[in-house]
Motif scaffolding. Structure first.
Motif, PDB file in Angstrom:
ATOM      1  N   MET A 168      -6.104  -0.457  -6.814  1.00 43.58           N
ATOM      2  CA  MET A 168      -5.222  -1.616  -6.712  1.00 43.58           C
ATOM      3  C   MET A 168      -4.821  -2.060  -8.109  1.00 43.58           C
ATOM      4  SD  MET A 168      -5.474  -5.146  -4.524  1.00 43.58           S
ATOM      5  CE  MET A 168      -6.790  -5.991  -5.380  1.00 43.58           C
ATOM      6  N   VAL A 172      -1.569  -1.184  -3.945  1.00 41.49           N
ATOM      7  CA  VAL A 172      -2.691  -0.278  -3.741  1.00 41.49           C
ATOM      8  C   VAL A 172      -2.159   1.138  -3.554  1.00 41.49           C
ATOM      9  CG1 VAL A 172      -4.639   0.364  -2.270  1.00 41.49           C
ATOM     10  CG2 VAL A 172      -4.130  -2.055  -2.680  1.00 41.49           C
ATOM     11  N   VAL A 231       0.855  -1.185   0.000  1.00 39.87           N
ATOM     12  CA  VAL A 231       0.000   0.000   0.000  1.00 39.87           C
ATOM     13  C   VAL A 231       0.889   1.233   0.000  1.00 39.87           C
ATOM     14  CG1 VAL A 231      -1.814   1.276   1.219  1.00 39.87           C
ATOM     15  CG2 VAL A 231      -1.795  -1.239   1.274  1.00 39.87           C
ATOM     16  N   VAL A 285      -9.942  -1.816  -9.024  1.00 39.79           N
ATOM     17  CA  VAL A 285      -8.917  -2.834  -9.260  1.00 39.79           C
ATOM     18  C   VAL A 285      -8.699  -2.972 -10.763  1.00 39.79           C
ATOM     19  CG1 VAL A 285      -8.214  -5.220  -8.854  1.00 39.79           C
ATOM     20  CG2 VAL A 285      -9.699  -4.067  -7.198  1.00 39.79           C
ATOM     21  N   LEU A 321     -12.959   0.702  -3.709  1.00 40.59           N
ATOM     22  CA  LEU A 321     -11.684   0.312  -4.309  1.00 40.59           C
ATOM     23  C   LEU A 321     -11.884   0.055  -5.793  1.00 40.59           C
ATOM     24  CD1 LEU A 321      -8.671  -0.609  -3.689  1.00 40.59           C
ATOM     25  CD2 LEU A 321      -9.593  -2.935  -3.548  1.00 40.59           C
TER      26      LEU A 321
END
Length: 292
Positions: free
Chosen positions: A289, A142, A112, A259, A257
């Motif tokens: 992410m 991330v 992260v 992705v 989030l």
């Protein structure tokens, strides 16, 4: 993502955003049953710097070295106050942050990153820790964005195309959705534009609604197959007539989030202004992410 007890690694630089990223990473680590490792290293060196810009970078590196322990303590204290039972370790390395995080990513569940959004100018002229780590790390990365201090039950949005990286992104998104009790939205972009250089003429009689319906059927089959290992995840599929970045941003408003997959390690791939990853790193209001 690995299902082992590998740590969630978070890189910090002393900024408020980095501390918030550490808090978010700590909450995620707790939900995953993983330890948290907080890492501080030096700013990633840029390129094409003027003499004055080089002097500023040198001063910043000295400042980061001098304040490393202070920054680490602040991050640890913030996380530990909220997650007293979480196992937390730290490290401070006198090497560029991207190199340190890429190396840490070899043993991590995910990495992260806090800090500012990636602008096109910074990506081209100065360089970016986020881009470098995302391009080379062996685990998902991330880039923390927004103001949420812990993962919740909001939708996880994943971009799907026909690449192997998208398969990895879907698998990672499903695993997180399962762990967090969150719904999943799978988004595929579709373009009605055929580049002129292909020499292909698009007839007006094409049934674009039929094409979109067929794309949705194919996407649903792909997601259903992958989601069979996660029966508790509610997954919905969407086909958007837009570029990949715009298609994902359309669903970012209530997402927790985004992705995406990234397709390569070459230097140019990470700095192209039109790349989906760079667009999202620059514009996304929520964490992004990136999976390979």
């Amino acid at each position: 993502m690995s299902t082992s007890t590998a740590p969630v690694v978070v890189g910090i630089d002393g900024s408020d955003s980095a501390v918030n990223a550490a808090r978010w990473a700590g909450a995620l680590a707790e939900k995953l049953g993983a330890p948290l490792h907080i890492l501080h290293a030096l700013p990633t060196l840029g390129r094409n710097l003027t003499e004055s810009a080089g002097a500023m970078v040198a001063a910043m590196m000295t400042y980061q070295q001098d304040c490393a322990e202070i920054f680490l303590k602040a991050a640890v204290d913030s996380v530990a106050a909220e997650r007293p039972g979480l196992a937390i370790t730290t490290s401070s390395l006198n090497e560029p942050a991207d190199q340190a995080l890429i190396e840490a990513g070899k043993q991590a569940r995910l990495v992260v990153l806090g800090g500012k959004a990636v602008t096109p100018t910074a990506a081209l002229l100065v360089g970016s820790t986020s881009l470098s780590v995302a391009r080379h790390a062996e685990c998902p990365v991330v880039a923390y964005r927004g103001e949420h201090l812990e993962p919740g039950d909001g939708p996880i949005v994943v971009g799907i195309d026909d690449s192997p990286a998208a398969e990895h992104a879907l698998a990672a998104a499903l695993e997180l959705a399962d762990k967090l009790g969150a719904p999943l939205r799978a988004v595929r972009s579709m373009s009605l534009h055929v580049p002129a250089e292909t020499g292909v003429t698009v007839p007006f009689v094409i049934d674009w609604e039929g094409v979109e319906a067929a794309e949705l059927v194919a996407l649903t089959e792909t997601v259903d197959k992958a989601a069979s290992a996660h029966p508790n995840v509610e997954a919905k599929c969407y086909v958007e007539v837009a570029s990949p970045a715009k298609a994902l941003m359309k669903h970012a408003g209530d997402a927790q989030l985004l992705v995406v997959g990234t397709r390569g390690r070459n230097a140019l791939a990470g700095v192209l202004l039109g790349s989906t990853s760079l667009n999202l790193l620059h514009h996304s209001p929520v964490p992004v992410m990136i999976c390979r």
